[in-house]
Design a protein around this motif. Structure first.
Motif: not given
Length: 403
Positions: A324-338
């Motif tokens: 959840t915290m990573l998803s909030k930080e990702a912004g428009e980079e959801q795929g990259f951060v995932a």
């Protein structure tokens, strides 16, 4: 959610991906005996899955951003089925290693695409609950895998692989027919036309060190390291140390995983709202470390079941909170951060089992003592570094928890 009908299918797909990771663990002693291999091969066999998962995760995350989540998910399920069929056909270690390597590629495609899909179809308010369910399917699949493998092995040593391959094919067909694409054609077209410099996974890993979510990624690694450190040698540990049977192991892990998953679904959302993500992450890491040490105190079946149940519960609550915290930080980079999250998880899958096998050959208690030290150090890092002033994590966390 924008597409409630697709969410259960995403949960099933994530469950299958993690199931494949742990499926081989309870039958490792028999497989190694059949192939004339030693104890260190057990750790390496689990680690090689994480190796290709690590190498291909960032690439899969970027591809899902450009071409859509659905084709990457379907590709991952297809590779998952192929890897299990190869494992079932293996008559020696080389082909078995190849099957695990292919399985790692499939997981690299599947996991970040599913996480990004969930981020696409949820609002900020819905995401915590959705990630909790997704984390439950991920953790339960990874933990139930050994239990299912142990039960199916009674039908034949290769039966777990055949069953897993059939389920993978079924999930792939269901995804082709029932899973809509979460990214609009316009977004995909724009991203495909945008020229972006390609970076190797190692360069992206180096760049992530300077990112605002690096501490969270580091804790993802430590969490996975601790869980795989625990699970890779668990059958060997309880057999040699406490005299458990294969059926004992299957019952133990299955029951503990079900209870841990139930606790996760019931407690995660409430506990994060009550105490905030930072406190939950720090506490779960600390309690996981303590439970690893407590596992060494007694070989009584019910005691081992209780300690294992607590360890799984702590890990199950920790994973969705991190996601959840990573998803909030990702912004428009959801795929990259995932993808990067999956890469760090893969590093844990590589080094955890390999080091556990080496330490186990030195002394059977060493893997759990070392794993406890890693989790304890991660808890201290979480306390000191998550929520520092000026960090993106701090801002998002303070806004969502009121700290």
């Amino acid at each position: 959610m924008l597409s409630k009908s697709s969410f259960p299918l995403l949960l099933l797909n994530m469950f299958l991906a993690m199931l494949g990771t742990g499926l081989v663990i309870p039958i490792l002693p028999d497989l190694l005996k059949e192939f004339g291999a030693g104890g260190q091969a057990a750790g390496y066999l689990v680690s090689c899955f994480g190796l290709t998962q690590f190498l291909f995760s960032p690439l899969a995350g970027n591809l899902s951003d450009k071409y859509g989540r659905r084709p990457i998910i379907v590709t991952g399920l297809a590779l998952f089925a192929v890897s299990n069929l190869l494992a079932a056909a293996a008559n020696g270690l080389p082909l078995l290693f190849v099957s695990r390597l292919i399985g790692g590629v499939g997981s690299a495609a599947l996991v970040p695409a599913i996480m990004a899909y969930v981020a696409d179809i949820t609002t900020d308010e819905e995401r915590s609950k959705a990630m909790s369910w997704l984390g439950a399917s991920m953790s339960s699949g990874f933990i139930i895998g050994p239990g299912v493998g142990g039960f199916l092995a009674e039908l034949g040593l290769k039966a777990p692989f055949y069953a897993s391959a059939c389920i993978g094919v079924l999930a792939m067909l269901c995804s082709l027919k029932m899973l809509p694409e979460s990214l609009s054609p316009q977004i995909r077209r724009i991203r495909q036309q945008t020229k972006v410099e390609r970076k190797s996974v190692f360069r992206e890993l180096a760049l992530s060190v300077k990112s605002r979510y690096f501490i969270l990624l580091l804790i993802v690694f430590a969490t996975t390291f601790g869980l795989t450190h625990f699970e890779a040698i668990f059958p060997l540990f309880v057999v040699r140390g406490y005299g458990f049977t294969t059926r004992d192991i299957a019952i133990l892990i299955t029951v503990c995983s079900l209870v841990g998953t139930f606790n996760q679904v019931v407690l995660t959302n409430w506990i994060t709202r009550r105490f905030g993500e930072k406190r939950v992450i720090s506490a779960m890491l600390l309690l996981s470390a303590v439970s690893l040490v407590f596992l060494l105190f007694s070989g009584h079946f019910l005691y081992v079941m209780l300690v294992t149940m607590l360890f799984f519960t702590f890990n199950n609550i920790l994973r969705p909170t991190l996601n959840t915290m990573l998803s909030k930080e990702a912004g428009e980079e959801q795929g990259f951060v995932a993808g990067m999250s999956n890469a760090y998880m893969s590093l844990g899958n590589i080094f955890g089992p390999a080091l556990a096998g080496i330490l186990f050959d030195i002394h059977i208690d060493l893997p759990y003592l070392f794993g406890a030290v890693v989790l304890l150090a991660s808890s201290i890092v979480a306390v000191r570094w998550i929520g520092r002033k000026g960090s993106g994590v701090s801002a998002n966390m303070d806004q969502s928890t009121g700290i």
